[in-house]
Design a protein around this motif. Structure first.
Motif, PDB file in Angstrom:
ATOM      1  N   ILE A 604       8.091   1.372  -5.733  1.00  0.00           N
ATOM      2  CA  ILE A 604       7.423   2.437  -6.498  1.00  0.00           C
ATOM      3  C   ILE A 604       6.448   3.123  -5.546  1.00  0.00           C
ATOM      4  O   ILE A 604       5.352   2.601  -5.330  1.00  0.00           O
ATOM      5  CB  ILE A 604       6.661   1.895  -7.721  1.00  0.00           C
ATOM      6  CG1 ILE A 604       7.565   1.083  -8.637  1.00  0.00           C
ATOM      7  CG2 ILE A 604       6.061   3.044  -8.524  1.00  0.00           C
ATOM      8  CD1 ILE A 604       6.828   0.446  -9.821  1.00  0.00           C
ATOM      9  N   PRO A 605       6.777   4.227  -4.919  1.00  0.00           N
ATOM     10  CA  PRO A 605       8.024   4.978  -5.096  1.00  0.00           C
ATOM     11  C   PRO A 605       9.213   4.303  -4.418  1.00  0.00           C
ATOM     12  O   PRO A 605       9.052   3.598  -3.417  1.00  0.00           O
ATOM     13  CB  PRO A 605       7.711   6.312  -4.408  1.00  0.00           C
ATOM     14  CG  PRO A 605       6.750   5.951  -3.325  1.00  0.00           C
ATOM     15  CD  PRO A 605       5.891   4.855  -3.922  1.00  0.00           C
ATOM     16  N   ARG A 620       5.634   8.988  -9.218  1.00  0.00           N
ATOM     17  CA  ARG A 620       4.273   8.741  -9.719  1.00  0.00           C
ATOM     18  C   ARG A 620       4.292   8.681 -11.251  1.00  0.00           C
ATOM     19  O   ARG A 620       3.630   7.839 -11.864  1.00  0.00           O
ATOM     20  CB  ARG A 620       3.335   9.848  -9.246  1.00  0.00           C
ATOM     21  CG  ARG A 620       1.857   9.573  -9.534  1.00  0.00           C
ATOM     22  CD  ARG A 620       0.992  10.807  -9.279  1.00  0.00           C
ATOM     23  NE  ARG A 620       1.291  11.433  -8.011  1.00  0.00           N
ATOM     24  CZ  ARG A 620       0.769  11.062  -6.840  1.00  0.00           C
ATOM     25  NH1 ARG A 620      -0.086  10.061  -6.809  1.00  0.00           N
ATOM     26  NH2 ARG A 620       1.100  11.693  -5.729  1.00  0.00           N
ATOM     27  N   ARG A 621       5.059   9.580 -11.859  1.00  0.00           N
ATOM     28  CA  ARG A 621       5.136   9.579 -13.323  1.00  0.00           C
ATOM     29  C   ARG A 621       5.789   8.298 -13.839  1.00  0.00           C
ATOM     30  O   ARG A 621       5.447   7.811 -14.917  1.00  0.00           O
ATOM     31  CB  ARG A 621       5.902  10.822 -13.802  1.00  0.00           C
ATOM     32  CG  ARG A 621       5.182  12.134 -13.528  1.00  0.00           C
ATOM     33  CD  ARG A 621       5.784  13.299 -14.273  1.00  0.00           C
ATOM     34  NE  ARG A 621       7.109  13.663 -13.842  1.00  0.00           N
ATOM     35  CZ  ARG A 621       7.398  14.582 -12.930  1.00  0.00           C
ATOM     36  NH1 ARG A 621       6.408  15.234 -12.319  1.00  0.00           N
ATOM     37  NH2 ARG A 621       8.647  14.874 -12.613  1.00  0.00           N
ATOM     38  N   LEU A 622       6.720   7.733 -13.068  1.00  0.00           N
ATOM     39  CA  LEU A 622       7.335   6.460 -13.464  1.00  0.00           C
ATOM     40  C   LEU A 622       6.292   5.352 -13.548  1.00  0.00           C
ATOM     41  O   LEU A 622       6.273   4.569 -14.508  1.00  0.00           O
ATOM     42  CB  LEU A 622       8.425   6.068 -12.464  1.00  0.00           C
ATOM     43  CG  LEU A 622       9.838   6.579 -12.747  1.00  0.00           C
ATOM     44  CD1 LEU A 622      10.718   6.373 -11.524  1.00  0.00           C
ATOM     45  CD2 LEU A 622      10.436   5.861 -13.945  1.00  0.00           C
ATOM     46  N   LEU A 623       5.420   5.277 -12.548  1.00  0.00           N
ATOM     47  CA  LEU A 623       4.365   4.261 -12.592  1.00  0.00           C
ATOM     48  C   LEU A 623       3.440   4.522 -13.774  1.00  0.00           C
ATOM     49  O   LEU A 623       3.029   3.587 -14.477  1.00  0.00           O
ATOM     50  CB  LEU A 623       3.577   4.258 -11.283  1.00  0.00           C
ATOM     51  CG  LEU A 623       2.407   3.263 -11.224  1.00  0.00           C
ATOM     52  CD1 LEU A 623       2.887   1.836 -11.453  1.00  0.00           C
ATOM     53  CD2 LEU A 623       1.673   3.376  -9.893  1.00  0.00           C
ATOM     54  N   SER A 658       3.544  -2.792   1.683  1.00  0.00           N
ATOM     55  CA  SER A 658       2.168  -2.354   1.436  1.00  0.00           C
ATOM     56  C   SER A 658       2.043  -1.847   0.006  1.00  0.00           C
ATOM     57  O   SER A 658       3.023  -1.382  -0.583  1.00  0.00           O
ATOM     58  CB  SER A 658       1.772  -1.245   2.415  1.00  0.00           C
ATOM     59  OG  SER A 658       2.650  -0.136   2.305  1.00  0.00           O
ATOM     60  N   ARG A 659       0.841  -1.937  -0.533  1.00  0.00           N
ATOM     61  CA  ARG A 659       0.580  -1.513  -1.914  1.00  0.00           C
ATOM     62  C   ARG A 659       1.047  -0.068  -2.120  1.00  0.00           C
ATOM     63  O   ARG A 659       0.963   0.786  -1.240  1.00  0.00           O
ATOM     64  CB  ARG A 659      -0.922  -1.634  -2.203  1.00  0.00           C
ATOM     65  CG  ARG A 659      -1.306  -1.331  -3.642  1.00  0.00           C
ATOM     66  CD  ARG A 659      -2.803  -1.451  -3.860  1.00  0.00           C
ATOM     67  NE  ARG A 659      -3.548  -0.366  -3.243  1.00  0.00           N
ATOM     68  CZ  ARG A 659      -4.410  -0.524  -2.253  1.00  0.00           C
ATOM     69  NH1 ARG A 659      -4.626  -1.736  -1.732  1.00  0.00           N
ATOM     70  NH2 ARG A 659      -5.063   0.506  -1.749  1.00  0.00           N
ATOM     71  N   THR A 660       1.555   0.207  -3.315  1.00  0.00           N
ATOM     72  CA  THR A 660       2.046   1.547  -3.622  1.00  0.00           C
ATOM     73  C   THR A 660       0.999   2.617  -3.302  1.00  0.00           C
ATOM     74  O   THR A 660      -0.193   2.452  -3.593  1.00  0.00           O
ATOM     75  CB  THR A 660       2.465   1.666  -5.104  1.00  0.00           C
ATOM     76  OG1 THR A 660       2.782   3.040  -5.396  1.00  0.00           O
ATOM     77  CG2 THR A 660       1.364   1.204  -6.043  1.00  0.00           C
TER      78      THR A 660
END
Length: 709
Positions: A604-605, A620-623, A658-660
């Motif tokens: 994500i992404p 971004r909208r998915l998260l 790495s973190r989203t």
């Protein structure tokens, strides 16, 4: 329909509107002050959990209360289930407002999906647009099969280099139709590995369209495509527009180019048009949906559409909303809104770092079981992920720990072999020119293969110009000489088809006749026939609720129900079970406790969703959608490494993650961030402790050597 004299005064209706907040009431009452009037266009931006469905249902009811004829209201949704629920809500609301006159709400006869309404209108206007009124509708799998038949007839399957498979060909065709992009643009952006086949694909798609027209079949995309072209004809457009005083659309952010063009053709000046949606939840571009429809909606009209924004959230706690708002605020283009709630909580969303996917699975299982011990059912908890394969390690751990779960995103009812067999018989009876259905049905008989089935269909086509198609087909089957192995089953088959072609048995008793004929073939072809038989019986029960075979086939194809067999839907498991779901399948749902898997770049992404700013915004909208499913607790899990198999030249190896990027450093204060497991840091060893350990090591070594003396 209420007369002007019967229309309640505002004071009469105020009580049933008191449950709405100010923004909802503004949307419900917009432009309905004068009885029988139609206002300009209205755009309702409905944030996650803001009571969108209730607002839309109240608006429809309010229109009827103020004198609108329910038969002249068109309500478009994205599932038949949503349309039925909306109709039920409207009825309940109208009962409150109108009392005994609430039966008027049942006159809402034009509530349905874009595809079902399109199919209904196309049948009414069929002769004006060159369609046979008795056309049948292929589902996506049948459409791909027809594409494959045409592909084979054109010799494309015999190419020296492997030509794209049927599913890929149909996906390319569908994207061109739904997005309005050229074939070259679609290949370049979504199917670059197929660019060399552009000329052949163009030839294939033309032949596919020709085959559909000859067989009087439409696919899903045709229902919108024909409707769009029909609405573009001035005379028909005027007639269509005059049929409906009010057009209301749910989930407008999920519409594609064709659907938007249909609405603009129905209501070019915007009068009587209401659309409801949330640009922040537009996540279906892979189906051809475009966020531009809702972003550009106001500018299509002069004056621009009035905008009402619903920001009060009734689902999530304040900390969850604060984090969700901050994530979506970084989008490059959006409608400004700030979700708020009066649900206070001290628990911020958790951003949990784990070592790898195995630890991720263990963390989730531990938290799920802990929540269950505190009284939270498994069903009220969900694990969400960007792609279906992301949950593989978790599924293994859940199975090992004997925790029941259901994963959403599997086969649909109509994708089951046995269901498609029965429907093929009915579809072929409805339309003898339907080659895909006929090809499937004939091969149900023992001893009949593709070559024999093709000869049967060729003979039917050859005689199609003489007399009624149904009579011709029945006569052709009766005259055909079947292979020796099929002799015993051929005559019962001919009797069945002659009966259903000629409608000798009334509907729905006709379905029972088809089911009884099919049962021995079901038992012969499937070891688990008893389980599959339950689906066929369920389908027979559904058939009894429709007035005709044509309505049954249309509605079932456009909006199939869930299946009961273990290969087609939810398995037979414990009464309580954990929910596993892709984020796409979770949209519109909510749970008390939500876990988001793999909150890292690359998941994500997705690696495949970072080619453009538009794609990154959709990721971004998915998260955002995943985060706003949570009511009380939200966990975003961040594995630090993944074990990757079969990498070219590199072999099996660990890949660090790495973190989203959607949770940058300045948003971290909105989360409770920690590493798991929370193991206390050991103190430094003392000299005495080291000496004791050394002595223990010596003693153990001595004992081990003694074993072999």
């Amino acid at each position: 329909m209420l007369s002007v004299a019967e229309t309640p005064s505002p004071s009469d209706t105020a009580a049933w509107l008191t449950k709405l907040n100010d923004a909802q009431r503004e949307a419900v009452e917009f432009g309905t002050d004068a009885p029988h009037s139609t206002s300009g266009a209205l755009l309702v931006i409905a944030g996650a959990g803001s009571g969108k469905t209730s607002t839309l249902a109240h608006r429809v009811a309010n229109l009827m209360v103020k004198g609108a004829d329910p038969r002249r209201i068109l309500l478009l949704t994205f599932s038949r289930r949503a349309a039925l629920e909306m109709t039920r809500r409207v009825t309940r609301i109208a009962t409150t407002a109108l009392g005994t006159r609430a039966a008027l709400a049942q006159g809402l006869t034009w509530a349905g999906t874009f595809h079902s309404v399109g199919a209904r209108l196309l049948r009414e206007y069929a002769e004006l647009i060159g369609l046979a009124p008795a056309f049948t509708i292929n589902d996506r799998e049948d459409s791909a099969d027809l594409m494959n038949l045409v592909r084979h007839e054109l010799g494309l399957s015999a190419k020296e280099r492997r030509f794209p498979a049927k599913g890929t060909c149909f996906a390319i065709y569908s994207r061109v139709v739904n997005t309005g992009a050229s074939l070259g643009q679609v290949l370049e952006s979504a199917f670059p590995w197929c660019r060399e086949w552009e000329a052949d694909l163009r030839m294939l798609f033309a032949a596919y369209v020709d085959a559909k027209q000859k067989q009087s079949v439409l696919d899903y995309d045709d229902l919108l495509l024909y409707w769009s072209h029909m609405a573009a004809e001035p005379a028909i457009a005027a007639d269509l527009s005059a049929r409906f005083d009010h057009v209301l659309v749910d989930e407008y952010q999920d519409t594609n180019r064709l659907q938007a063009s249909i609405l603009l053709a129905l209501k070019p000046d915007g009068r009587g048009l209401t659309v409801v949606g949330d640009d922040a939840q537009s996540i279906y571009s892979f189906r051809g949906a475009t966020v531009r429809n809702i972003l550009d909606f106001p500018a299509h009209f002069d004056p621009p559409a009035v905008q009402v924004t619903l920001e009060r959230n009734y689902r999530s706690t304040e900390p969850i909303l604060a984090a969700s708002n901050a994530v979506i605020e970084l989008a490059s283009e959006r409608y400004t809104k700030n979700l708020w709630t009066d649900k206070a909580s001290a628990q911020r969303p958790r951003l949990v770092t784990v070592a790898d996917e195995a630890d991720q699975a263990r963390y989730i299982v531990e938290q799920v079981l802990e929540a269950r011990e505190q009284g939270m059912t498994l069903k009220s908890q969900a694990v969400l992920f960007r792609a279906a394969h992301h949950s593989a390690a978790l599924e293994i751990e859940l199975t090992r720990r004997n925790i029941p779960f259901v994963k959403f995103g599997g086969l649909k009812f109509l994708d089951s072999v046995h269901v498609k067999d029965v429907l093929a018989v009915l579809r072929w009876a409805e339309n003898p020119r339907d080659r895909v259905a006929g090809f499937r049905v004939v091969q149900l008989l023992p001893g009949v293969g593709p070559a024999t089935a093709a000869r049967v269909l060729d003979e039917i086509v050859a005689r199609a110009g003489v007399g009624n198609p149904a009579d011709t087909a029945g006569g052709t089957l009766a005259a055909f000489a079947p292979p020796p192995r099929a002799q015993e089953d051929w005559h019962p088959f001919v009797r069945l088809m002659s009966s259903v072609y000629g409608r000798q048995t009334p509907w729905p008793a006709e379905f029972e006749m088809v089911r009884r004929w099919y049962e021995p073939h079901l038992e012969r072809n499937h070891e688990d026939a008893a389980i599959r038989h339950a689906d066929v019986l369920q389908m027979e029960s559904i058939a009894g609720t429709y007035a005709s075979r044509e309505r049954f086939l249309t509605e079932l194809t456009l909006d199939p129900p869930d299946a009961t067999s273990d290969e087609s839907g939810v398995p037979l498991i414990d009464e309580d079970y954990l929910i596993l779901s892709t984020i796409h399948s979770a949209k519109g749902q909510e749970w008390r406790n939500v876990f988001v898997l793999n909150g890292v770049d690359g998941c994500i992404p997705s690696d495949l969703g970072t080619g453009s700013e538009e794609e990154i915004d959709e990721e971004r909208r998915l998260l955002y959608v995943a985060m706003t499913r949570a009511k009380e607790d939200l966990h975003i899990v961040v594995p630090q490494r993944f074990y990757v198999h079969n990498q070219t030249h590199m072999g099996d190896r660990h890949v660090w993650a790495s973190r989203t990027r959607f949770i940058p450093a300045h948003l971290m204060p909105l989360f409770d961030a920690y590493a798991w497991p929370r193991v206390p840091v050991p103190s430094a060893p003392t000299a005495a402790g080291l000496a004791a350990a050394a002595q223990a090591k010596i003693e153990i070594g001595a004992r081990l050597r003694k074993m072999w003396d």
